[in-house]
Design an enzyme around this catalytic site. Structure first.
Site, PDB file in Angstrom:
ATOM      1  CG  ASP A 218      -1.896   1.151   1.223  1.00 44.25           C
ATOM      2  OD1 ASP A 218      -2.976   0.994   0.656  1.00 44.25           O
ATOM      3  OD2 ASP A 218      -1.561   2.216   1.789  1.00 44.25           O
ATOM      4  CB  ILE A 219       1.021   4.246  -2.179  1.00 48.85           C
ATOM      5  CG1 ILE A 219       1.412   3.424  -3.414  1.00 48.85           C
ATOM      6  CG2 ILE A 219       1.764   5.578  -2.173  1.00 48.85           C
ATOM      7  CD1 ILE A 219       1.037   4.071  -4.732  1.00 48.85           C
ATOM      8  CD  GLU A 260      -4.599   4.100  -1.409  1.00 51.46           C
ATOM      9  OE1 GLU A 260      -4.810   4.464  -0.239  1.00 51.46           O
ATOM     10  OE2 GLU A 260      -5.456   4.175  -2.312  1.00 51.46           O
TER      11      GLU A 260
END
Length: 338
Positions: A218-219, A260
């Site tokens: 996950d960003i 994301e």
């Protein structure tokens, strides 16, 4: 299929047919078939007009004109010379070619050519002209040695058109299938696989394998990136991160899981943590250029090795829980244990 490609192909076909008309006109002079000689003149005009119709993208009119004229030309040649010359064979190529052309019209979002009804019309003309010759005989009785030659010549032309159009049709169908498969399996923005593909891929994996791993990434603070730099910048971040993932994790299947989030799957990598750590460091140390500045990006990753007979849902859940453990405990890290 683009209009430019359709026009290019149609120009080529029209030129080949026009050259055939000139060649057949010379042949009709040799066998002294006056009606067919005169009939060749408007035939040449038809194909010259064809160039204009193609240039103006009036392909539906061109197709109708050519099919009507070929049918007429074929029937006249058969009635005048008999079916021993093989002109009636063109009927057998016209029907499948018509269906190929119908598919091309559909791809170009053009008018339907009513291939089914046209096919019945061609069949009717074929039966009438060959039936007439069988009962009455041809108008001109000519040398049968030339008949044998032209049977072979016309058969070659007919098979040539059949092979060309069917090959072209199959290529179009395959291309369409590939595009549909890509749309169904690939995320348009990142060009990674999508969630649907990855679920199917994991379902296919052996539940007895304990060497497979998945990783959920996950960003970090992606919402802040969108709020600060705009959604266009957010899209650029996703594209660049996706390319970095494909470069570092070339042996993994990678999917954009949603927003994301990304999911990795590998059955070849011996050290998943080492690979994910390499990816994390690469992203951390490579800010993304945007306009006149740079956007710093980090990611958090949760890794799960598959347990024996573990379901896919539980496997993904385990990776997800490790990811969120990392998100809640400092971010920018790779988590293998909670």
């Amino acid at each position: 299929m683009s209009m430019a490609a359709a026009k290019k192909m149609t120009y080529g076909v029209n030129t080949v047919i026009l050259l055939l008309v000139f060649g057949l006109g010379y042949f009709f002079c040799r066998v002294n078939a006056p009606f067919l000689i005169y009939f060749s003149i408007p035939t040449v005009v038809v194909y010259l007009v064809g160039y204009y119709l193609i240039a103006k993208e009036l392909l539906h009119i061109y197709v109708w004109l050519v099919y009507i004229w070929i049918t007429l030309y074929m029937s006249m040649a058969t009635v005048c010379l008999g079916y021993s010359y093989g002109f009636h064979l063109y009927c057998f190529s016209m029907i499948p070619v018509m269906y190929a052309t119908e598919y091309m019209a559909y791809k170009l979002e053009r008018r339907s050519l009513r291939a089914l009804y046209v096919s019945f019309g061609i069949e009717a003309v074929y039966l009438i002209c060959t039936g007439y010759v069988s009962v009455v005989g041809p108008i001109y009785e000519r040398d049968q040695e030339l008949a044998a030659f032209f049977w072979i010549f016309n058969a070659i032309i007919v098979f040539g058109f059949l092979i060309f159009y069917i090959n072209y049709l199959i290529k179009m169908v395959i291309s369409s299938e590939e595009k549909l498969r890509e749309m169904a399996q690939v995320d348009r923005l990142t060009k990674l696989y999508n969630r649907h593909y990855m679920i199917n891929r994991l379902d296919e994996a052996s539940s007895n394998s304990e060497t497979d791993f998945i990783a959920m990434a996950d960003i970090d603070k992606f919402k802040n990136i969108n709020d600060t730099y705009g959604h266009a910048a957010g899209d650029e971040v996703l594209r660049v991160i996706a390319n970095t993932m494909k470069s570092i994790c070339s042996d993994c299947d990678i999917a954009r899981w949603g927003g994301e989030e990304f999911l990795f799957y590998s059955e070849k990598c011996k050290n998943g943590k080492e690979l994910m750590e390499k990816l994390r460091k690469k992203i951390e140390t490579t800010p993304i250029s945007w306009e006149d500045g740079e956007i710093p990006v980090t990611i958090t990753i949760g890794i799960s090795m598959r347990k024996k007979n573990q379901s896919v849902d539980d496997w993904i859940k385990d990776a997800d829980e490790k990811l969120y453990y990392g998100k809640n405990n400092g971010r920018n890290r790779v988590v293998t244990q909670k």
